[in-house]
Design a protein around this motif. Structure first.
Motif, PDB file in Angstrom:
ATOM      1  N   THR A 253       0.382  10.074  13.104  1.00 58.12           N
ATOM      2  CA  THR A 253       0.718   8.643  13.092  1.00 58.12           C
ATOM      3  C   THR A 253      -0.390   7.819  13.739  1.00 58.12           C
ATOM      4  OG1 THR A 253       3.062   9.188  13.165  1.00 58.12           O
ATOM      5  CG2 THR A 253       2.446   6.959  13.800  1.00 58.12           C
ATOM      6  N   ARG A 254      -0.944   8.301  14.838  1.00 60.76           N
ATOM      7  CA  ARG A 254      -2.045   7.579  15.502  1.00 60.76           C
ATOM      8  C   ARG A 254      -3.268   7.478  14.593  1.00 60.76           C
ATOM      9  NH1 ARG A 254      -0.475  10.648  20.092  1.00 60.76           N
ATOM     10  NH2 ARG A 254      -2.244  12.038  19.709  1.00 60.76           N
ATOM     11  N   ARG A 255      -3.572   8.565  13.877  1.00 54.36           N
ATOM     12  CA  ARG A 255      -4.720   8.545  12.964  1.00 54.36           C
ATOM     13  C   ARG A 255      -4.494   7.570  11.811  1.00 54.36           C
ATOM     14  NH1 ARG A 255      -3.996  13.854  12.734  1.00 54.36           N
ATOM     15  NH2 ARG A 255      -4.112  13.843  10.481  1.00 54.36           N
ATOM     16  N   ILE A 256      -3.284   7.547  11.283  1.00 54.75           N
ATOM     17  CA  ILE A 256      -2.961   6.618  10.194  1.00 54.75           C
ATOM     18  C   ILE A 256      -3.093   5.182  10.679  1.00 54.75           C
ATOM     19  CG2 ILE A 256      -1.089   5.760   8.716  1.00 54.75           C
ATOM     20  CD1 ILE A 256      -0.113   8.754   8.621  1.00 54.75           C
TER      21      ILE A 256
ATOM     22  N   ARG B 224      -3.955  14.328   5.084  1.00 53.26           N
ATOM     23  CA  ARG B 224      -3.750  15.772   5.204  1.00 53.26           C
ATOM     24  C   ARG B 224      -2.576  15.941   6.153  1.00 53.26           C
ATOM     25  NH1 ARG B 224      -7.239  19.064   2.691  1.00 53.26           N
ATOM     26  NH2 ARG B 224      -9.295  18.225   2.290  1.00 53.26           N
ATOM     27  N   ASP B 225      -1.663  16.813   5.780  1.00 51.01           N
ATOM     28  CA  ASP B 225      -0.478  17.035   6.603  1.00 51.01           C
ATOM     29  C   ASP B 225      -0.869  17.599   7.955  1.00 51.01           C
ATOM     30  OD1 ASP B 225       2.175  17.015   7.248  1.00 51.01           O
ATOM     31  OD2 ASP B 225       2.684  18.809   6.105  1.00 51.01           O
ATOM     32  N   ASP B 226      -0.152  17.160   8.963  1.00 51.40           N
ATOM     33  CA  ASP B 226      -0.370  17.611  10.332  1.00 51.40           C
ATOM     34  C   ASP B 226       1.009  17.807  10.954  1.00 51.40           C
ATOM     35  OD1 ASP B 226      -1.014  17.966  13.011  1.00 51.40           O
ATOM     36  OD2 ASP B 226      -2.539  16.395  13.019  1.00 51.40           O
ATOM     37  N   SER B 227       1.285  18.997  11.440  1.00 51.59           N
ATOM     38  CA  SER B 227       2.598  19.257  12.034  1.00 51.59           C
ATOM     39  C   SER B 227       2.822  18.441  13.305  1.00 51.59           C
ATOM     40  CB  SER B 227       2.764  20.752  12.324  1.00 51.59           C
ATOM     41  OG  SER B 227       1.766  21.169  13.238  1.00 51.59           O
ATOM     42  N   ASN B 228       1.748  17.965  13.919  1.00 51.16           N
ATOM     43  CA  ASN B 228       1.862  17.080  15.075  1.00 51.16           C
ATOM     44  C   ASN B 228       1.974  15.650  14.542  1.00 51.16           C
ATOM     45  OD1 ASN B 228       1.348  15.338  17.266  1.00 51.16           O
ATOM     46  ND2 ASN B 228       0.123  16.908  18.304  1.00 51.16           N
TER      47      ASN B 228
ATOM     48  N   ALA C 239       0.853  -1.185   0.000  1.00 48.25           N
ATOM     49  CA  ALA C 239       0.000   0.000   0.000  1.00 48.25           C
ATOM     50  C   ALA C 239       0.889   1.235   0.000  1.00 48.25           C
ATOM     51  CB  ALA C 239      -0.899  -0.001   1.234  1.00 48.25           C
ATOM     52  N   ILE C 240       0.307   2.353  -0.407  1.00 48.27           N
ATOM     53  CA  ILE C 240       1.059   3.609  -0.446  1.00 48.27           C
ATOM     54  C   ILE C 240       0.394   4.623   0.475  1.00 48.27           C
ATOM     55  CG2 ILE C 240      -0.188   4.509  -2.456  1.00 48.27           C
ATOM     56  CD1 ILE C 240       2.549   5.730  -3.307  1.00 48.27           C
ATOM     57  N   LEU C 241       1.224   5.394   1.160  1.00 46.94           N
ATOM     58  CA  LEU C 241       0.795   6.488   2.018  1.00 46.94           C
ATOM     59  C   LEU C 241       1.317   7.776   1.392  1.00 46.94           C
ATOM     60  CD1 LEU C 241      -0.256   7.627   4.765  1.00 46.94           C
ATOM     61  CD2 LEU C 241       2.036   7.149   5.657  1.00 46.94           C
ATOM     62  N   THR C 242       0.416   8.747   1.165  1.00 50.62           N
ATOM     63  CA  THR C 242       0.835   9.957   0.464  1.00 50.62           C
ATOM     64  C   THR C 242       0.103  11.191   0.997  1.00 50.62           C
ATOM     65  OG1 THR C 242       1.073  10.997  -1.717  1.00 50.62           O
ATOM     66  CG2 THR C 242      -0.866   9.621  -1.391  1.00 50.62           C
ATOM     67  N   LEU C 243       0.769  12.327   0.857  1.00 49.93           N
ATOM     68  CA  LEU C 243       0.142  13.623   1.115  1.00 49.93           C
ATOM     69  C   LEU C 243      -0.395  14.226  -0.180  1.00 49.93           C
ATOM     70  CD1 LEU C 243       2.760  15.139   3.577  1.00 49.93           C
ATOM     71  CD2 LEU C 243       0.579  14.076   4.141  1.00 49.93           C
TER      72      LEU C 243
ATOM     73  N   GLY D 229      -7.380  -2.550  -2.839  1.00 44.87           N
ATOM     74  CA  GLY D 229      -8.406  -1.872  -3.612  1.00 44.87           C
ATOM     75  C   GLY D 229      -9.074  -0.704  -2.902  1.00 44.87           C
ATOM     76  N   LYS D 230      -8.622  -0.370  -1.709  1.00 44.86           N
ATOM     77  CA  LYS D 230      -9.272   0.689  -0.940  1.00 44.86           C
ATOM     78  C   LYS D 230      -8.520   2.014  -1.041  1.00 44.86           C
ATOM     79  CE  LYS D 230     -11.280  -2.379   2.487  1.00 44.86           C
ATOM     80  NZ  LYS D 230     -11.243  -2.769   3.905  1.00 44.86           N
ATOM     81  N   LEU D 231      -9.285   3.083  -1.021  1.00 45.66           N
ATOM     82  CA  LEU D 231      -8.763   4.435  -0.872  1.00 45.66           C
ATOM     83  C   LEU D 231      -9.190   4.887   0.517  1.00 45.66           C
ATOM     84  CD1 LEU D 231      -7.530   7.096  -2.019  1.00 45.66           C
ATOM     85  CD2 LEU D 231      -9.882   7.727  -2.575  1.00 45.66           C
ATOM     86  N   ILE D 232      -8.217   5.185   1.363  1.00 47.83           N
ATOM     87  CA  ILE D 232      -8.499   5.564   2.743  1.00 47.83           C
ATOM     88  C   ILE D 232      -8.057   7.007   2.935  1.00 47.83           C
ATOM     89  CG2 ILE D 232      -8.021   5.054   5.160  1.00 47.83           C
ATOM     90  CD1 ILE D 232      -7.341   2.150   4.085  1.00 47.83           C
ATOM     91  N   ARG D 233      -8.964   7.827   3.414  1.00 42.09           N
ATOM     92  CA  ARG D 233      -8.669   9.235   3.649  1.00 42.09           C
ATOM     93  C   ARG D 233      -8.405   9.446   5.141  1.00 42.09           C
ATOM     94  NH1 ARG D 233     -11.437  12.362  -0.837  1.00 42.09           N
ATOM     95  NH2 ARG D 233     -12.258  10.728  -2.171  1.00 42.09           N
ATOM     96  N   VAL D 234      -7.246  10.029   5.437  1.00 43.73           N
ATOM     97  CA  VAL D 234      -6.877  10.323   6.816  1.00 43.73           C
ATOM     98  C   VAL D 234      -6.834  11.845   6.944  1.00 43.73           C
ATOM     99  CG1 VAL D 234      -5.147   9.987   8.611  1.00 43.73           C
ATOM    100  CG2 VAL D 234      -5.516   8.193   6.906  1.00 43.73           C
TER     101      VAL D 234
END
Length: 64
Positions: free
Chosen positions: A40-43, A31-35, A5-9, A55-60
């Motif tokens: 990381t916890r949300r991801i 969405r970028d978060d300076s914290n 899987a890929i993680l991207t901003l 096959g999923k698109l996950i929005r964080v």
């Protein structure tokens, strides 16, 4: 295909990629978060709730 899987901003382009090519190992758009610890916890939570990712698109999103 490595099956990773890929993680991207880069939300816009990877959302389009998911629409054009839905057969993938998973895409997490963030969405970028300076914290970084909070981000990381949300991801981690999004991945845990959505496994398997194929096959999923996950929005964080950042907290509002």
């Amino acid at each position: 295909m490595a099956g990773r899987a890929i993680l991207t901003l880069n939300r816009r382009h990877f959302i389009r990629l998911h629409q054009w090519q839905p057969d993938h190992a998973g895409i997490l758009v963030c969405r970028d978060d300076s914290n970084r610890e909070r981000m990381t916890r949300r991801i981690n939570a999004a991945i845990t709730l959505s496994e398997p990712l194929n096959g999923k698109l996950i929005r964080v999103n950042r907290p509002g």
